[in-house]
Motif scaffolding. Sequence first.
Motif, PDB file in Angstrom:
ATOM      1  N   LEU A  48       9.003  -4.112 -28.283  1.00 40.27           N
ATOM      2  CA  LEU A  48       9.007  -3.291 -27.281  1.00 40.27           C
ATOM      3  C   LEU A  48       9.547  -2.326 -26.592  1.00 40.27           C
ATOM      4  N   SER A  49       9.759  -1.523 -28.027  1.00 39.89           N
ATOM      5  CA  SER A  49      10.327   0.022 -28.135  1.00 39.89           C
ATOM      6  C   SER A  49       9.953   1.621 -27.830  1.00 39.89           C
ATOM      7  N   PRO A  50       8.651   1.153 -27.883  1.00 42.19           N
ATOM      8  CA  PRO A  50       8.001   2.425 -26.881  1.00 42.19           C
ATOM      9  C   PRO A  50       8.042   1.812 -25.863  1.00 42.19           C
ATOM     10  N   LEU A  51       7.827   0.977 -24.499  1.00 43.66           N
ATOM     11  CA  LEU A  51       7.755   0.788 -23.369  1.00 43.66           C
ATOM     12  C   LEU A  51       9.759   1.245 -23.185  1.00 43.66           C
ATOM     13  N   LEU A  52      10.192   0.847 -23.912  1.00 42.67           N
ATOM     14  CA  LEU A  52      11.833   1.325 -23.604  1.00 42.67           C
ATOM     15  C   LEU A  52      11.841   2.430 -23.777  1.00 42.67           C
ATOM     16  N   ALA A  53      11.777   3.167 -24.927  1.00 43.57           N
ATOM     17  CA  ALA A  53      11.811   4.721 -24.406  1.00 43.57           C
ATOM     18  C   ALA A  53      11.033   5.836 -22.851  1.00 43.57           C
ATOM     19  N   PHE A  54      10.296   4.655 -22.796  1.00 36.44           N
ATOM     20  CA  PHE A  54      10.079   5.336 -22.087  1.00 36.44           C
ATOM     21  C   PHE A  54       9.991   4.779 -20.308  1.00 36.44           C
ATOM     22  N   SER A  55      11.043   4.063 -20.618  1.00 38.95           N
ATOM     23  CA  SER A  55      12.083   3.470 -19.222  1.00 38.95           C
ATOM     24  C   SER A  55      12.938   4.294 -18.977  1.00 38.95           C
ATOM     25  N   ILE A  56      13.926   4.561 -20.092  1.00 41.18           N
ATOM     26  CA  ILE A  56      14.533   5.597 -20.788  1.00 41.18           C
ATOM     27  C   ILE A  56      14.456   7.122 -20.104  1.00 41.18           C
ATOM     28  N   LEU A  57      13.131   7.434 -20.016  1.00 42.20           N
ATOM     29  CA  LEU A  57      12.659   8.936 -19.179  1.00 42.20           C
ATOM     30  C   LEU A  57      12.680   8.604 -17.831  1.00 42.20           C
ATOM     31  N   LEU A  58      11.966   7.950 -17.593  1.00 46.91           N
ATOM     32  CA  LEU A  58      11.905   7.478 -16.289  1.00 46.91           C
ATOM     33  C   LEU A  58      13.463   7.375 -15.285  1.00 46.91           C
ATOM     34  N   ASN A  59      14.091   6.454 -16.478  1.00 51.00           N
ATOM     35  CA  ASN A  59      15.271   6.573 -15.621  1.00 51.00           C
ATOM     36  C   ASN A  59      16.313   7.482 -15.206  1.00 51.00           C
ATOM     37  N   SER A  60      16.167   8.801 -16.707  1.00 49.19           N
ATOM     38  CA  SER A  60      16.588  10.111 -15.982  1.00 49.19           C
ATOM     39  C   SER A  60      16.493  10.895 -14.506  1.00 49.19           C
ATOM     40  N   VAL A  61      15.309  10.461 -13.948  1.00 46.01           N
ATOM     41  CA  VAL A  61      15.066  10.760 -13.053  1.00 46.01           C
ATOM     42  C   VAL A  61      15.309  10.265 -11.420  1.00 46.01           C
ATOM     43  N   GLN A  62      14.364   9.085 -11.567  1.00 43.04           N
ATOM     44  CA  GLN A  62      14.759   8.315 -10.441  1.00 43.04           C
ATOM     45  C   GLN A  62      16.297   7.688  -9.958  1.00 43.04           C
ATOM     46  N   PRO A  63      17.031   7.428 -10.518  1.00 47.59           N
ATOM     47  CA  PRO A  63      18.662   6.866  -9.805  1.00 47.59           C
ATOM     48  C   PRO A  63      19.131   8.320  -9.496  1.00 47.59           C
ATOM     49  N   VAL A  64      18.976   9.593  -9.853  1.00 42.80           N
ATOM     50  CA  VAL A  64      19.660  10.673  -9.504  1.00 42.80           C
ATOM     51  C   VAL A  64      19.342  10.978  -8.177  1.00 42.80           C
ATOM     52  N   LEU A  65      17.181  10.906  -7.494  1.00 44.75           N
ATOM     53  CA  LEU A  65      16.645  10.962  -6.521  1.00 44.75           C
ATOM     54  C   LEU A  65      17.285   9.629  -5.704  1.00 44.75           C
ATOM     55  N   SER A  66      17.855   8.189  -6.187  1.00 39.09           N
ATOM     56  CA  SER A  66      18.297   7.680  -5.400  1.00 39.09           C
ATOM     57  C   SER A  66      19.580   8.039  -4.567  1.00 39.09           C
TER      58      SER A  66
END
Length: 503
Positions: free
Chosen positions: A390-408
């Motif tokens: 599952l690690s590749p999906l985890l890495a992509f989640s981390i990348l998205l999470n670097s932007v999405q909460p900031v916009l929130s």
Amino acid sequence: MERPGDDNDDDRTVPLLEPTHGNKQENEDAEEEEIGSLGRRLLEENKKLWVVAGPSICARFSTFGVTVVSQAFIGHIGATELAAYAIVSTVLMRFSCGILLGMASALETLCGQSYGAKQYHMLGIYLQRSWIVLFICAILLTPIYLFTTPLLIALGQDPKISAMAGFISLWYIPVMMSYVWGFTLQMYLQAQSKNMIVTYLALLNLGLHLFLSWLLTVKFHLGLAGVLGSMVIAYWIPILGQLAFVFFGGCPQTWTGFSSAAFTDLGAIIKLSLSSGVMLCVELWYNTILVLLTGYMKNAEIALDALSICLNINGWEMMISLGFLAATGVRVANELGAGSARRAKFSIFNVVTTSFLIGCVLFVIFLICRGSLAYIFTESKAVADAVADLSPLLAFSILLNSVQPVLSGVAVGSGWQSLVAKVNVTSYYLIGIPIGAILGYVLGFEVKGIWIGMLLGTLVQTLVLLFITFRTDWDKQVEIARERLNRWYMDENGRQRNSRENP
């Protein structure tokens, strides 16, 4: 609208707030001349950003560390206990945490904008109103923890895991109650850039929890009860310290004692709190759906254990993003309250760029490490192999999470909770989850399919929020913030005045 000389705190808007008139271009030119070069602007903005973001990230790391330490000890007690803990901490606690944190974010909007407008005494009144609203909400949530076992069985979860989850959930009732004060105090303090006290207490408490968990489980052999008892203590000690800081002189401008004004305008606070709650709830519950859908699969215990570990690793990175979320909310709210649209826009650009660069670095690190981190939480090779898959999906989640909460965070600082709630529901529940269910169950990709679908939902939400943020008229947002503050303003004697009255 902007005012020349906004960089001077002594010249900022004071209540009640009056609309400004004059030539907008002249105002902007004067402000630009004061701020100086881009390099200087970045330096000044990053100082303000990290005063809030640094302590916020450290505090969240420490608080989340309590959960991870608990999981590490429980993981070595047994697989059933770990799976039950995963359900309670990821499903039940995320459910109640989403509601309480979401409703508390209304306080973040109001405190941030009031502090920027120098309506200092209003912060204490807003804090007390949030305590009332969140405490009532927590009482209403308590039956979920009392009847966890039958609820999970009714949802089709494994009976053995559900029974263990019922035992663990009882220990989480005082943890949930601690959120009422923990969330609100942190937002109240960070709006004033006084959240270092939160960091000190959280770091001290993480070490205490680690020691107590070892003492009660390894030395006294109390097992699960020892870990959970230490966890309850770990959540309440920082709150008592923060209350002492506020009550005994830590915030002389904003805390003037308990006031009957806290019981006025509760309807308006509840309305904004509900909008805030929906916005963050649907976001935080997203991973909860992932866990629940995983629980219906074959070999659910290994799948749940692997997913729980991935979500906890992802959670560590999320603490950075949530720290930036808090800092963004404070910076945007402060500048809107102070009447500066230009600095609000610049703060958004700065924090989005900074968080994304950090996310890129972590993306590469987690792709390299893959499943090796799993052995911190488990001794099972099967679970570790599942984590590696599952690690590749985890890495992509981390990348998205670097932007999405900031916009929130931009949404929280601006008071857009109702709008973003609609975006979240559409992106997550009408796009992400249906696609994930099709990939996971119909096409047979199982956990990976569900996760891919949910990542697509997060991507859609991120793109929509980026579009909204960069298309916003920030001068209009300044006027909206001014109108909101004037509508709810009360003087220090508890008398309410409207925006048509002179200060």
